[in-house]
Design a protein around this motif. Structure first.
Motif, PDB file in Angstrom:
ATOM      1  N   SER A 183       0.853  -1.197   0.000  1.00  0.00           N
ATOM      2  CA  SER A 183       0.000   0.000   0.000  1.00  0.00           C
ATOM      3  C   SER A 183       0.889   1.247   0.000  1.00  0.00           C
ATOM      4  O   SER A 183       2.003   1.239   0.531  1.00  0.00           O
ATOM      5  CB  SER A 183      -0.918  -0.002   1.228  1.00  0.00           C
ATOM      6  OG  SER A 183      -0.164  -0.138   2.419  1.00  0.00           O
ATOM      7  N   CYS A 212      -3.592   5.127  -0.453  1.00  0.00           N
ATOM      8  CA  CYS A 212      -4.532   4.334   0.366  1.00  0.00           C
ATOM      9  C   CYS A 212      -4.881   5.117   1.627  1.00  0.00           C
ATOM     10  O   CYS A 212      -4.052   5.856   2.179  1.00  0.00           O
ATOM     11  CB  CYS A 212      -3.898   2.995   0.717  1.00  0.00           C
ATOM     12  SG  CYS A 212      -4.968   1.912   1.699  1.00  0.00           S
ATOM     13  N   VAL A 234      -9.882  -1.892   7.259  1.00  0.00           N
ATOM     14  CA  VAL A 234     -10.564  -2.288   6.025  1.00  0.00           C
ATOM     15  C   VAL A 234     -11.914  -1.583   5.907  1.00  0.00           C
ATOM     16  O   VAL A 234     -12.346  -1.209   4.809  1.00  0.00           O
ATOM     17  CB  VAL A 234     -10.752  -3.822   5.988  1.00  0.00           C
ATOM     18  CG1 VAL A 234     -11.631  -4.241   4.808  1.00  0.00           C
ATOM     19  CG2 VAL A 234      -9.409  -4.516   5.898  1.00  0.00           C
ATOM     20  N   CYS A 272     -11.376   1.997   4.317  1.00  0.00           N
ATOM     21  CA  CYS A 272     -10.580   2.207   3.112  1.00  0.00           C
ATOM     22  C   CYS A 272     -11.323   1.646   1.905  1.00  0.00           C
ATOM     23  O   CYS A 272     -12.288   0.894   2.049  1.00  0.00           O
ATOM     24  CB  CYS A 272      -9.177   1.587   3.238  1.00  0.00           C
ATOM     25  SG  CYS A 272      -9.182  -0.198   3.393  1.00  0.00           S
ATOM     26  N   SER A 273     -10.880   2.001   0.713  1.00  0.00           N
ATOM     27  CA  SER A 273     -11.596   1.620  -0.506  1.00  0.00           C
ATOM     28  C   SER A 273     -10.697   0.787  -1.406  1.00  0.00           C
ATOM     29  O   SER A 273      -9.464   0.906  -1.386  1.00  0.00           O
ATOM     30  CB  SER A 273     -12.056   2.868  -1.260  1.00  0.00           C
ATOM     31  OG  SER A 273     -10.945   3.662  -1.638  1.00  0.00           O
ATOM     32  N   VAL A 274     -11.341  -0.046  -2.213  1.00  0.00           N
ATOM     33  CA  VAL A 274     -10.609  -0.913  -3.116  1.00  0.00           C
ATOM     34  C   VAL A 274      -9.912  -0.112  -4.210  1.00  0.00           C
ATOM     35  O   VAL A 274      -8.816  -0.481  -4.684  1.00  0.00           O
ATOM     36  CB  VAL A 274     -11.561  -1.964  -3.728  1.00  0.00           C
ATOM     37  CG1 VAL A 274     -12.660  -1.310  -4.542  1.00  0.00           C
ATOM     38  CG2 VAL A 274     -10.783  -2.964  -4.600  1.00  0.00           C
ATOM     39  N   CYS A 312      -6.608   1.457  -2.536  1.00  0.00           N
ATOM     40  CA  CYS A 312      -5.638   0.558  -1.892  1.00  0.00           C
ATOM     41  C   CYS A 312      -5.229  -0.611  -2.787  1.00  0.00           C
ATOM     42  O   CYS A 312      -4.290  -1.345  -2.452  1.00  0.00           O
ATOM     43  CB  CYS A 312      -6.200   0.019  -0.589  1.00  0.00           C
ATOM     44  SG  CYS A 312      -6.507   1.302   0.663  1.00  0.00           S
ATOM     45  N   TRP A 333      -6.694  -5.112  -1.121  1.00  0.00           N
ATOM     46  CA  TRP A 333      -7.940  -4.828  -0.383  1.00  0.00           C
ATOM     47  C   TRP A 333      -8.768  -6.101  -0.184  1.00  0.00           C
ATOM     48  O   TRP A 333      -9.317  -6.335   0.900  1.00  0.00           O
ATOM     49  CB  TRP A 333      -8.761  -3.788  -1.149  1.00  0.00           C
ATOM     50  CG  TRP A 333      -9.987  -3.331  -0.396  1.00  0.00           C
ATOM     51  CD1 TRP A 333     -10.055  -2.318   0.508  1.00  0.00           C
ATOM     52  CD2 TRP A 333     -11.307  -3.888  -0.491  1.00  0.00           C
ATOM     53  NE1 TRP A 333     -11.325  -2.192   1.006  1.00  0.00           N
ATOM     54  CE2 TRP A 333     -12.127  -3.156   0.405  1.00  0.00           C
ATOM     55  CE3 TRP A 333     -11.866  -4.907  -1.229  1.00  0.00           C
ATOM     56  CZ2 TRP A 333     -13.478  -3.417   0.566  1.00  0.00           C
ATOM     57  CZ3 TRP A 333     -13.221  -5.191  -1.062  1.00  0.00           C
ATOM     58  CH2 TRP A 333     -14.013  -4.440  -0.170  1.00  0.00           C
ATOM     59  N   ASN A 334      -8.869  -6.954  -1.214  1.00  0.00           N
ATOM     60  CA  ASN A 334      -9.649  -8.189  -1.086  1.00  0.00           C
ATOM     61  C   ASN A 334      -8.982  -9.183  -0.137  1.00  0.00           C
ATOM     62  O   ASN A 334      -9.673  -9.905   0.598  1.00  0.00           O
ATOM     63  CB  ASN A 334      -9.853  -8.838  -2.464  1.00  0.00           C
ATOM     64  CG  ASN A 334     -10.992  -8.193  -3.232  1.00  0.00           C
ATOM     65  OD1 ASN A 334     -12.170  -8.426  -2.952  1.00  0.00           O
ATOM     66  ND2 ASN A 334     -10.651  -7.348  -4.204  1.00  0.00           N
ATOM     67  N   CYS A 384      -7.184  -8.307   2.465  1.00  0.00           N
ATOM     68  CA  CYS A 384      -7.478  -7.771   3.804  1.00  0.00           C
ATOM     69  C   CYS A 384      -8.951  -7.976   4.163  1.00  0.00           C
ATOM     70  O   CYS A 384      -9.284  -8.283   5.313  1.00  0.00           O
ATOM     71  CB  CYS A 384      -7.123  -6.287   3.852  1.00  0.00           C
ATOM     72  SG  CYS A 384      -5.354  -5.941   3.731  1.00  0.00           S
ATOM     73  N   GLN A 385      -9.834  -7.796   3.165  1.00  0.00           N
ATOM     74  CA  GLN A 385     -11.262  -8.013   3.402  1.00  0.00           C
ATOM     75  C   GLN A 385     -11.526  -9.447   3.869  1.00  0.00           C
ATOM     76  O   GLN A 385     -12.300  -9.682   4.794  1.00  0.00           O
ATOM     77  CB  GLN A 385     -12.039  -7.723   2.112  1.00  0.00           C
ATOM     78  CG  GLN A 385     -13.541  -7.911   2.213  1.00  0.00           C
ATOM     79  CD  GLN A 385     -14.242  -6.723   2.867  1.00  0.00           C
ATOM     80  OE1 GLN A 385     -13.596  -5.755   3.244  1.00  0.00           O
ATOM     81  NE2 GLN A 385     -15.554  -6.832   3.014  1.00  0.00           N
TER      82      GLN A 385
END
Length: 402
Positions: free
Chosen positions: A275, A279, A345, A348-350, A353, A358-359, A361-362
């Motif tokens: 990141s 981000c 998470v 923050c936005s995909v 980041c 992001w996915n 971390c999601q």
């Protein structure tokens, strides 16, 4: 009156039993042919007999499950060592005494063929249960009417005695003949019958009653008990570890995927897709990397703490304390990082980041904890429901069994 003389009873050697199929077939107990007694209807039995029969329902279900466990051929017949293992499990792990096994076998093996069917073993276990749990009134009545203190009672005298135990409810001639024959089968003679021999004979009759369906309360109680026993019997909790057992391999595969494969993949993602300042949380990749590292450390410390449960580690008290404390500390750190990751998470936005980071971390901070929580919260109730319906099915099968 008990003790009165009556007509000469039929000799036990002349008894024949008629199976439910209607075909005549002799059955022997210690070289004595015994009539197969039809279970008494509930309306013809005293309250004490009915209460003990109802209490045996749960033990009967337990025995039926053990029969399924040890019936390797699926023909509902047990042979030799299979019966001994079943009786040991049924008896809470304690090996039954030879005279107990002999008594159960004599009452159960109606065909005298060395193989015992499910119906026969349940009959033997009901007699054993009654022998150990008949009310004190039975012993008091035996002493009062001198049953087991001399010669074997005559058929009429024994019938009168059984009516006393049946709380003044009529007892058929066939029932008295059966008790008399079983008494001879377990060692009594016309000239001498001991208290133990007569008690064993009475026990074979006492809860030989048509089985009613268990109440929902009884099924629920049995379900809770069975689930707890299944948890207690988990090999690692018992200080044992069978690496060849299917459930052990399955559990190892699931835990390995969660605590090794996923964290390793996340560490690769964190380094490959770091990141940056765009981000909302520039440290998001570092947080994912450290969370994964702590998860791997948790896996190692958990394995070490789990090994201390094994019997071979019983002499290492200090190692137990160190490994378990370490696992607890690392678990606390992991939960704290999971909490931080969730808040990061969520804010923050995909697009800023990166899709892959992001996915990852999601999944790590949101989806995976949710799945584990659902497994814990819903898996246990599902286990209870499954066990309840299994018990209900077994109970219904036993109720319909002739």
């Amino acid at each position: 009156m008990v003790g009165s003389t009556g007509s000469s009873p039929k000799s036990p050697e002349d008894y024949q039993r008629v199976p439910m199929g209607g075909h005549h077939k002799s059955s022997r107990l210690s070289s004595v042919t015994v009539d197969r007694l039809k279970p008494s209807p509930a309306w013809a039995c005293g309250d004490r007999r009915l209460q003990l029969r109802q209490a045996f329902n749960m033990k009967e279900m337990e025995a039926a499950k053990l029969i399924q466990k040890y019936d390797r051929n699926g023909n509902k017949l047990l042979e030799g060592d299979e019966l001994e293992h079943l009786l040991q499990d049924y008896n809470g792990g304690r090996r039954p005494k030879p005279d107990e096994v002999s008594y159960i076998t004599k009452v159960a093996d109606l065909d005298y063929d060395g193989c015992i069917s499910q119906a026969e073993i349940l009959s033997g276990l009901s007699a054993w249960h009654a022998f150990n749990h008949m009310p004190r009134a039975v012993g008091a009545a035996m002493q009062k009417y001198r049953v087991g203190y001399g010669p074997l009672p005559s058929l009429d005298a024994l019938r009168d005695f059984l009516e006393v135990l049946n709380e003044s409810q009529p007892v058929s001639k066939e029932e008295a003949e059966y008790v008399r024959a079983v008494a001879i089968a377990v060692g009594a003679s016309e000239s001498n019958a001991t208290i133990e021999q007569m008690r064993k004979a009475v026990a074979a009759w006492y809860i030989h009653i048509e089985r009613g369906e268990s109440s929902k309360e009884q099924l629920a109680y049995s379900t809770v008990s069975d689930v707890h026993e299944r948890i207690k019997d988990f090999t690692l909790l018992k200080g044992e570890l069978d690496i060849h057992a299917p459930h052990t391999r399955f559990l190892a595969a699931v835990l390995g995927f969660i605590f090794i494969v996923i964290p390793t993949a996340n560490m690769v993602i964190a380094q490959t897709f770091p990141s940056d300042y765009q981000c909302e949380h520039p440290d998001l990749s570092n947080l994912l990397w450290w969370t994964s590292m702590v998860t791997l450390i948790l896996a190692v410390t958990s394995v070490l703490a789990g090994l201390t449960l094994l019997d071979r580690c019983a002499d290492w008290p200090h190692a137990k304390m160190i490994f378990r404390a370490s696992a607890a500390a690392v678990l606390a750190a992991s939960l704290l990082l999971e909490l931080f990751g969730y808040t990061h998470v969520a804010s923050c936005s995909v697009g800023r980041c990166g899709f892959v980071l992001w996915n990852a971390c999601q999944f790590t901070f949101f989806v995976q904890p949710m799945l584990i929580s659902l497994l814990v919260c819903c898996g246990v109730p599902v286990l209870y429901c499954q066990e309840y319906y299994n018990n209900a099915a077994i109970d219904k099968e036993l109720h319909m069994q002739p």
